[in-house]
Design an enzyme around this catalytic site. Structure first.
Site, short mmCIF file in Angstrom:
data_model
loop_
_atom_site.label_atom_id
_atom_site.label_comp_id
_atom_site.label_asym_id
_atom_site.label_seq_id
_atom_site.Cartn_x
_atom_site.Cartn_y
_atom_site.Cartn_z
N HIS A 186 0.86 -1.19 0.00
CA HIS A 186 0.00 0.00 0.00
C HIS A 186 0.90 1.25 0.00
O HIS A 186 1.82 1.36 0.81
CB HIS A 186 -0.92 0.01 1.23
CG HIS A 186 -1.99 1.04 1.10
ND1 HIS A 186 -1.77 2.38 1.32
CD2 HIS A 186 -3.28 0.94 0.71
CE1 HIS A 186 -2.88 3.06 1.10
NE2 HIS A 186 -3.82 2.20 0.72
N ASP A 339 -7.45 3.76 4.48
CA ASP A 339 -7.59 3.56 3.04
C ASP A 339 -7.65 2.07 2.68
O ASP A 339 -8.41 1.67 1.80
CB ASP A 339 -6.44 4.24 2.29
CG ASP A 339 -6.73 4.31 0.80
OD1 ASP A 339 -7.76 4.91 0.42
OD2 ASP A 339 -5.96 3.72 0.01
N CYS A 359 0.80 -22.78 -0.18
CA CYS A 359 2.22 -22.88 -0.53
C CYS A 359 2.43 -24.16 -1.35
O CYS A 359 1.79 -25.18 -1.06
CB CYS A 359 3.08 -22.98 0.74
SG CYS A 359 2.98 -21.52 1.77
FE1 FES Z 1 1.59 -22.11 3.60
FE2 FES Z 1 0.15 -24.32 4.35
S1 FES Z 1 -0.45 -22.70 3.01
S2 FES Z 1 2.16 -23.72 4.98
#
Ligand code: FES
Length: 391
Positions: A186, A339, A359
């Protein structure tokens, strides 16, 4: 100055509800929290060391409590040295009050707004806060992470605590939930960091001001988490890049990492090593900038101010070192918060596709459950209800 009306961990609610004004929109401010008194240190460490989202240890149910007990006295001493407790709750209440005052002005259609604090490891706990906002009968709840840069270990852990709370409890159908899980880029966030750095640059003699090293420092992360695909390192780097671009000075800068715990490898270079190594290279004027904390707490007041700026820097022969203040109650920062929330309430999304993705190496059933839960809680496939809002 932090107002005395924000003293006390039991004060979850803002003054408007105390005065009997019914809040329409809750702004739920998530953070890890810190012990307000040294008596809370033991339980605080125990909760961190047994939170598998935050840290993964072998035989955690035994090793976690053992480490917490062993570290309690040492950590209590550090809190005593910064005045007896963490100021994070007081800062968060003040930020919440200033934020909601601004929202009441710029977005009366969604007001009255009321801030709620939901901490992970000390009161007011996440489950207490969600119970409270249900009782208060709010129409809308914006769940707002106070970590600008997302990590599965910090923001992810706070979100998982919300999912845990609703495991055995119906999701209230009368509240429209949405979430802001990251806001690292931001422009007003970068601006407040640039202002904080500028304040410190002015403390250096003009003749060498352009050569002062600007060292951005953030909490490190185990390399295991980085390799799993946690987005935190690149989000922190994005805030750094934007801050330097807004600052518009020729100074050199680096991003370094602090607060490693345990024997396993974490993201480097470490902040204290960097101070020493730069001193050896002959660079003896620097500013430390905590880039991932929005308010002062133990890592700024003790680790940076006492351990690094005082002890490490003196020993290394640093001539001048300054530490940029955290955003705290900077008017620019409060405008940034306002904002972020204002834009979110108008444009959404209720839950981002980035949050719903995992991930690449994540195998955690807990993460999978949590993403599904937030998709349902926030109604990822529904549009924001903007019918009451002006275009
Ligand atoms: Fe990052 Fe599970 S989504 S460790």
């Amino acid at each position: 100055m932090i107002s005395s009306i924000y003293k006390g961990s039991s004060l979850i609610r803002r003054m408007s509800s105390v005065a009997g004004i019914q809040p329409k929109t809750a702004i739920v401010m998530l953070n890890m929290g810190g012990p307000e008194t040294t008596d809370q240190v033991g339980d605080y460490l125990l909760r961190i060391m047994t939170d598998r989202d935050m840290i993964q240890l072998p035989v955690q149910s035994k090793l976690g409590p053992w480490i917490a007990t062993r570290r309690t006295a040492e950590v209590q001493k550090k809190y005593k040295e910064i005045g007896g407790g963490s100021p994070i709750l007081k800062w968060t209440h003040l930020q919440g009050k200033l934020l909601t005052d601004q929202l009441d002005l710029i977005s009366p259609e969604t007001g009255p707004h009321q801030h709620y604090v939901a901490f992970r490891y000390v009161p007011p706990f996440t489950h207490e806060t969600f119970e409270q906002l249900e009782k208060d009968g709010v129409e809308r709840a914006v769940i707002f992470s106070q970590y600008p840069q997302y990590s599965c270990a910090t923001t992810g852990s706070s979100f998982n605590a919300i999912a845990d709370f609703y495991k055995n409890r119906p999701i209230p159908s009368n509240i429209e939930f949405s979430m802001i899980e990251r806001w690292a880029t931001h422009p007003l966030l970068a601006q407040v960091f640039a202002e904080r750095i500028q304040e410190k640059l002015l403390k250096f003699d003009e003749s060498m001001r352009d050569d002062v090293l600007i060292m951005f420092t953030a909490h490190s992360l185990p390399l295991k988490a980085v390799s799993r695909g946690d987005t935190y390192p690149h989000e922190v780097a994005a805030t750094v890049a934007l801050t330097m671009s807004q600052l518009g000075v020729p100074n050199p800068h680096r991003l370094v990492w602090q607060s490693k715990v345990g024997p396993l490898p974490w993201l480097q270079p470490y902040t204290d090593d960097a101070i020493k190594l730069y001193a050896k290279q002959g660079r003896k004027h620097m500013i430390l900038v905590p880039i991932a904390f929005v308010n002062e707490h133990i890592e700024t007041l003790h680790e940076l101010d006492i351990e690094y700026c005082d002890e490490v820097a003196k020993e290394a022969g640093i001539i001048q070192i300054e530490r940029a203040s955290a955003p705290n109650d900077s008017p620019t920062f409060i405008s940034a918060l306002a904002d972020v929330v204002y834009s979110h309430m108008r444009n959404g999304p209720r839950v981002s596709k980035q949050f719903l993705s995992r991930c690449p190496h994540c195998v955690s059933a807990r993460c999978e459950m949590s993403k599904k839960f937030f998709k349902e809680l926030c109604g990822a496939d529904t549009n924001l209800n903007t019918s009451r809002l002006p275009a």
